[in-house]
Motif scaffolding. Sequence first.
Motif, PDB file in Angstrom:
ATOM      1  N   ASP A   1       0.398   3.871  -1.629  1.00 25.33           N
ATOM      2  CA  ASP A   1      -0.301   5.092  -1.533  1.00 25.33           C
ATOM      3  C   ASP A   1      -0.927   5.772   0.031  1.00 25.33           C
ATOM      4  O   ASP A   1      -1.277   6.633  -0.084  1.00 25.33           O
ATOM      5  CB  ASP A   1      -1.459   4.698  -2.628  1.00 25.33           C
ATOM      6  CG  ASP A   1      -2.421   3.511  -2.132  1.00 25.33           C
ATOM      7  OD1 ASP A   1      -1.937   2.628  -1.436  1.00 25.33           O
ATOM      8  OD2 ASP A   1      -3.584   3.624  -2.255  1.00 25.33           O
ATOM      9  N   ILE A   2      -0.496   4.883   0.912  1.00 24.87           N
ATOM     10  CA  ILE A   2      -1.098   5.110   2.180  1.00 24.87           C
ATOM     11  C   ILE A   2       0.043   5.668   2.907  1.00 24.87           C
ATOM     12  O   ILE A   2       1.138   5.022   3.003  1.00 24.87           O
ATOM     13  CB  ILE A   2      -1.867   3.791   2.871  1.00 24.87           C
ATOM     14  CG1 ILE A   2      -2.978   3.377   1.907  1.00 24.87           C
ATOM     15  CG2 ILE A   2      -2.370   4.212   4.253  1.00 24.87           C
ATOM     16  CD1 ILE A   2      -3.647   2.026   2.468  1.00 24.87           C
ATOM     17  N   SER A   3      -0.291   6.703   3.681  1.00 20.04           N
ATOM     18  CA  SER A   3       0.506   7.239   4.517  1.00 20.04           C
ATOM     19  C   SER A   3       0.436   6.302   5.822  1.00 20.04           C
ATOM     20  O   SER A   3      -0.368   6.690   6.657  1.00 20.04           O
ATOM     21  CB  SER A   3       0.582   8.713   5.003  1.00 20.04           C
ATOM     22  OG  SER A   3       1.195   9.183   5.814  1.00 20.04           O
TER      23      SER A   3
ATOM     24  N   HIS B   1       0.877  -1.234   0.018  1.00 18.67           N
ATOM     25  CA  HIS B   1      -0.103   0.062   0.052  1.00 18.67           C
ATOM     26  C   HIS B   1       0.615   1.357   0.065  1.00 18.67           C
ATOM     27  O   HIS B   1       0.894   2.051   0.991  1.00 18.67           O
ATOM     28  CB  HIS B   1      -1.027  -0.195   1.177  1.00 18.67           C
ATOM     29  CG  HIS B   1      -1.840  -1.042   1.437  1.00 18.67           C
ATOM     30  ND1 HIS B   1      -2.900  -1.349   0.591  1.00 18.67           N
ATOM     31  CD2 HIS B   1      -1.595  -2.334   1.870  1.00 18.67           C
ATOM     32  CE1 HIS B   1      -3.586  -2.462   0.869  1.00 18.67           C
ATOM     33  NE2 HIS B   1      -2.904  -3.114   1.790  1.00 18.67           N
TER      34      HIS B   1
END
Length: 227
Positions: free
Chosen positions: A74-76, A72
Amino acid sequence: FMKQSEDFVADQFFLRDGWIAVKLKSDSIIGRQTSNGVILGKEGFLIEDSAAPIEASFEKNLSAIRTFAAAHPDISIVMSVAPNAVSVCDQLLPANIPVRDQNQDLDAVKDALSSSLTYVDLRDALSAHKEEYIYYKSDHHWTSLGAKYAFEELAKSLVTEEMTTDIGVADPMQFLKQYTVTECVSGTMASTSGAFSVKDPIDIYVYEMDEFQYVVEYTDEQRKSTS
């Protein structure tokens, strides 16, 4: 089933609490620094020693976290591990008592994950307030005040959807007021050691703004309440 049965019998043993309290008294008389594995700290604090992690589970968990982060991008992802009181509040430990250094475990986690996600080390932030009431006397958890300091440190790395740059959450404790909701909670360290007289208060932080509404959901009863 047998394990659960054994746990039930042990917990319901006749006069169990009384026998534990007697053992604590006798341990104190002969100068012992622990009772049933609980460290009898200064100022009435009951402290849990740091246990060595199971190596296989430790590596498996770290690997799972790295795999999740890689899957993932795209996830912080922001992560931290709460240090125990035995590592932070060393001033409360009895003199010359041998304890396991948890810092080596926290260093291992930090080294293993820092390249995969944003790892926030809370040790310095909590140690700066170690003279304050940041861990419960009767339990192994941090207090609401300890959680507050941890959140303030974590907030520097948290980003909301409205933010376009990585500047963190501004004024995380703004509009919050502190309230004491009870003065007489006895935690797991008290029940394990037999020091049933050790009690803790519990504080909560509540938003002092009319537009905030709290809804408590009772999942078993399938109802909600705004009380």
